[in-house]
Write an enzyme that holds these catalytic residues in place. Structure first.
Site, PDB file in Angstrom:
ATOM      1  N   ASP A 169       0.820  -1.209   0.000  1.00  0.00           N
ATOM      2  CA  ASP A 169       0.000   0.000   0.000  1.00  0.00           C
ATOM      3  C   ASP A 169       0.858   1.266   0.000  1.00  0.00           C
ATOM      4  O   ASP A 169       2.043   1.236   0.359  1.00  0.00           O
ATOM      5  CB  ASP A 169      -0.900   0.045   1.242  1.00  0.00           C
ATOM      6  CG  ASP A 169      -2.012  -0.981   1.187  1.00  0.00           C
ATOM      7  OD1 ASP A 169      -2.044  -1.763   0.224  1.00  0.00           O
ATOM      8  OD2 ASP A 169      -2.832  -1.000   2.125  1.00  0.00           O
ATOM      9  N   HIS A 200       3.791  -2.327   3.019  1.00  0.00           N
ATOM     10  CA  HIS A 200       3.766  -0.962   2.469  1.00  0.00           C
ATOM     11  C   HIS A 200       5.051  -0.691   1.688  1.00  0.00           C
ATOM     12  O   HIS A 200       6.138  -1.082   2.125  1.00  0.00           O
ATOM     13  CB  HIS A 200       3.613   0.071   3.591  1.00  0.00           C
ATOM     14  CG  HIS A 200       2.297   0.003   4.305  1.00  0.00           C
ATOM     15  ND1 HIS A 200       2.047  -0.903   5.300  1.00  0.00           N
ATOM     16  CD2 HIS A 200       1.153   0.731   4.150  1.00  0.00           C
ATOM     17  CE1 HIS A 200       0.806  -0.753   5.755  1.00  0.00           C
ATOM     18  NE2 HIS A 200       0.242   0.225   5.074  1.00  0.00           N
TER      19      HIS A 200
END
Length: 706
Positions: free
Chosen positions: A84, A236
């Site tokens: 992400d 991430h």
């Protein structure tokens, strides 16, 4: 004075200005949205109702476009790594390098604003066989924004990806979402709303919480599934320091590969078709336009920051120069290098008057009461219709002459008085001005220096009891008189005010008298005197009380004429830039100063105000309040210093904050109107100010209230 025939002033430029400011605010706001992109995940701390049981107990891939939720899970020993908050120019390439080295594929949930910043990274992600999903355009919490904003967040992200890759995304991961069991009712509703535009929700089975940077071993442990189960793993590649994520990924991939796990994309893991579909020409075009808009808004914000920085530096530099020059001027006045002979020769005072019935009697009485030995007063009535000439004649004052002429304008009236004057020293005075008894004497003493051709007096606002009068009083003391001290020291005085100025008769005759081809005849005349090689100085002790406009409408008319006329005079005398002597000092010191501080910076002021509004929306209020208070404090110190130099009371200082909110805007809008009028070639007609007679109240009542 004389009335010039003019075409109607344009009005469309105000609409264009408002439109331009609106576009500027919109662009800055867009930049504020895309530059305040955060990162991280995890549920919100705010309490919320749970999602329906079918969604919470199901798999991490949710299709919600039907009446009941449909969920899917990863097969056994199948891991869909998801990343992400990217793409990030530092961390995304490192993540991609690790995935390529270990022959693994993953799904990247990208932030649309970052896609526009780094489209080449998104293209690399696809080129290396990975999948792309949406993580909204600005990493916005879709449960906390209006539905229209949520719609834009998803549509803009789709456009950004389409513009960068030619493909459209359908997978969606909500920012601040995590594992399926933590799905809330608002998040579920946001996913259902997104399903209406073709999005498929993706949550996670394993949240590594790598955004908290818990350490590489902790991330590896959190990512590993149990008992050979499949999983969607959340990591991430953007939004902060992802060095631990990269290191953990490099350990996790070979470790789980040895245990028989395979790494694939979300769509491939559940056996679904490719989630990315070809984008139409319209989607690609809108994506390209969006990227240009984002880039342009970033450049615009950078330009505004640069403008603010330059304006601040110029303002501070201006203040420093003003203070230094004011100190030099004070020392020069109080401790002259040598004592000059007293000037007491005959003086002719010329008063041009057009419909000055309210103040003319007070003006003439104050002149006659001057403590000067040889003085004549010439009142030139320029076709008044209110009995101005008759009022003066009824006074029957010794040494006062009245000359009548048909209305021809202030310059013509002054030239009539100059021709009729008997003395070699001439004082030019407006018909609404009141002198103190020592004003004429103080004003002409500078002529003891044979190089001085003209002298400016100190104009003060008489009607300062109301708020508008106080604002103008501060402007006269700060803006005009501080500047005049600086101009005197730098020998580039551009304007002797019409309210009080003294000239040698030979100088006026040599420059052809008072010019009539600009609306700022006082500025035009002063520049002529300088270019003729004479010095122009400032005498702060020669005080003249004048009546300032008493309404915003009258103020607008006066300043519009002043500003427009000053620009006319500046253009007319632009060739002074390459002249030697006094004219060169005007051209290389006075004209650039006027250009920067009376034209360019005021023209930029509306944009600065829009930037301040943008700051209220997107910057910390504490920083804004501190900056505004600092600037106001600086202005307050400047005003207090200027008031002390003029021996004025500090009482009006309390009006400074309000002056910034109203008066300043009127002044810069005057400049905008003047520039537009000059550019399109319209000729501004003379706008006469309505007199109220407040200056006349000074006669017999002592000095004006301070």
């Amino acid at each position: 004075m004389a009335r010039h025939v003019a075409r109607p002033d344009p009005r469309a430029h105000w609409l264009l200005l408002l439109l331009g400011l609106f576009v500027l605010l919109a662009a800055l706001s867009f930049n504020g949205l895309v530059t305040n992109v955060g990162g991280g995940s995890g549920p919100s701390d705010a309490p919320a109702s749970p999602a329906p049981r079918q969604a919470v107990a199901g798999g991490p891939v949710l299709r919600l476009d039907g009446p009941t939720p449909v969920t899917r899970r990863m097969p056994a020993r199948t891991i869909a790594l998801t990343f992400d908050d990217g793409p990030d120019p530092r961390w995304t390439p490192q993540v991609l390098d690790v995935l390529r080295r270990h022959h693994a594929h993953a799904t990247f949930f990208v932030v649309g604003a970052r896609v526009d910043e780094h489209p080449e990274l998104v293209r690399r992600i696809l080129a290396e066989g990975h999948e792309i999903g949406s993580h909204t355009f600005t990493h916005a919490d879709l449960t906390a924004v209006p539905r229209w904003r949520a719609g834009f967040e998803l549509a803009w992200t789709r456009s950004a990806v389409a513009g960068a890759t030619g493909r459209e995304v359908t997978l969606l991961r909500l920012p601040f979402s995590s594992v399926t069991t933590s799905l809330t009712g608002p998040q579920y509703q946001a996913l259902r709303d997104a399903a209406g535009s073709g999005h498929v929700g993706v949550l996670t089975d394993r949240d590594t919480k790598d955004w908290q940077r818990p350490g590489v071993p902790a991330i590896v442990r959190a990512a590993g599934p149990q008992d050979g189960a499949g999983a969607v793993v959340l990591m991430h590649d953007g939004g902060g320091d992802r060095s631990q994520t990269v290191a953990a990924l490099d350990q996790l991939l070979p470790q789980l590969t040895r245990e028989g796990y395979r790494f694939t994309t979300v769509s491939a893991g559940i056996g679904a078709p490719d989630s990315m579909v070809p984008a139409g020409a319209g989607a690609r075009l809108s994506g390209t336009a969006l990227r240009w808009a984002q880039t342009g808004s970033g450049w615009l914000a950078a330009a505004m920051n640069l403008l603010l920085g330059v304006a601040l530096l110029l303002g501070v530099a201006r203040l420093a120069v003003q203070v230094v020059c004011a100190q030099l001027h004070v020392r020069r006045v109080r401790r002259p290098r040598y004592r000059r002979p007293e000037v007491n020769g005959p003086v002719s005072v010329i008063v041009p008057a057009y419909n000055e019935a309210a103040n003319i009697a007070a003006t003439v009485r104050s002149l006659v009461a001057s403590a000067y030995p040889a003085l004549e007063v010439i009142v030139v009535d320029d076709g008044s219709s209110d009995g101005t000439a008759e009022i003066v004649e009824r006074l029957r004052l010794r040494g006062v002459r009245v000359i009548r002429q048909a209305n021809a304008g202030k310059p013509a009236a002054l030239n009539t008085g100059i021709r009729a004057a008997r003395a070699d020293l001439l004082v030019l005075v407006d018909g609404d001005t009141v002198f103190q008894p020592d004003t004429v004497h103080r004003l002409v003493q500078g002529f003891a220096d044979p190089t001085v051709g003209a002298i400016s007096g100190n104009t003060k606002v008489a009607n300062r009891r109301r708020l508008l009068g106080r604002w103008q009083h501060l402007e006269y003391v700060i803006g005009f008189n501080l500047d005049r001290r600086m101009y005197d020291v730098l020998e580039c005085m551009p304007t002797i005010p019409g309210a009080i100025g003294a000239f040698r008769r030979e100088v006026l005759l040599a420059v052809g008298g008072v010019p009539a081809d600009t609306l700022a005849e006082d500025t035009d005349l002063t520049m002529r005197v300088l270019r003729a090689g004479w010095r122009v100085v400032y005498e702060e002790g020669a005080i003249a009380w004048t009546e300032a406009p008493s309404s915003l409408r009258q103020l607008w008319r006066q300043r519009y004429r002043w500003c427009y006329g000053t620009m006319q005079a500046m253009w007319k005398h632009r060739h002074a830039l390459r002249e030697p002597g006094a004219g060169g000092k005007l051209g290389r010191r006075g004209l650039p100063y006027l250009t920067v501080f009376q034209i360019l910076l005021p023209l930029a002021a509306p944009a600065v105000d829009v930037f301040a509004l943008y700051g209220l929306l997107f910057l910390p209020w504490s920083a804004l309040v501190l900056a505004w208070a600092g600037l106001l404090l600086l202005q307050g110190f400047t005003a207090a210093y200027a008031l002390r130099l003029d021996r004025e009371r500090y009482g009006p200082l309390w009006t400074l904050p309000f002056q910034q909110l109203v008066y300043r805007q009127v002044m810069y809008l005057v400049v905008v109107q003047s520039v537009v009028t000059a550019v399109i070639g319209n000729r501004l007609r003379w706008q006469r100010m309505v007199r109220t007679g407040e200056a006349a109240a000074l006669v017999g009542a002592g000095p004006a209230p301070r």
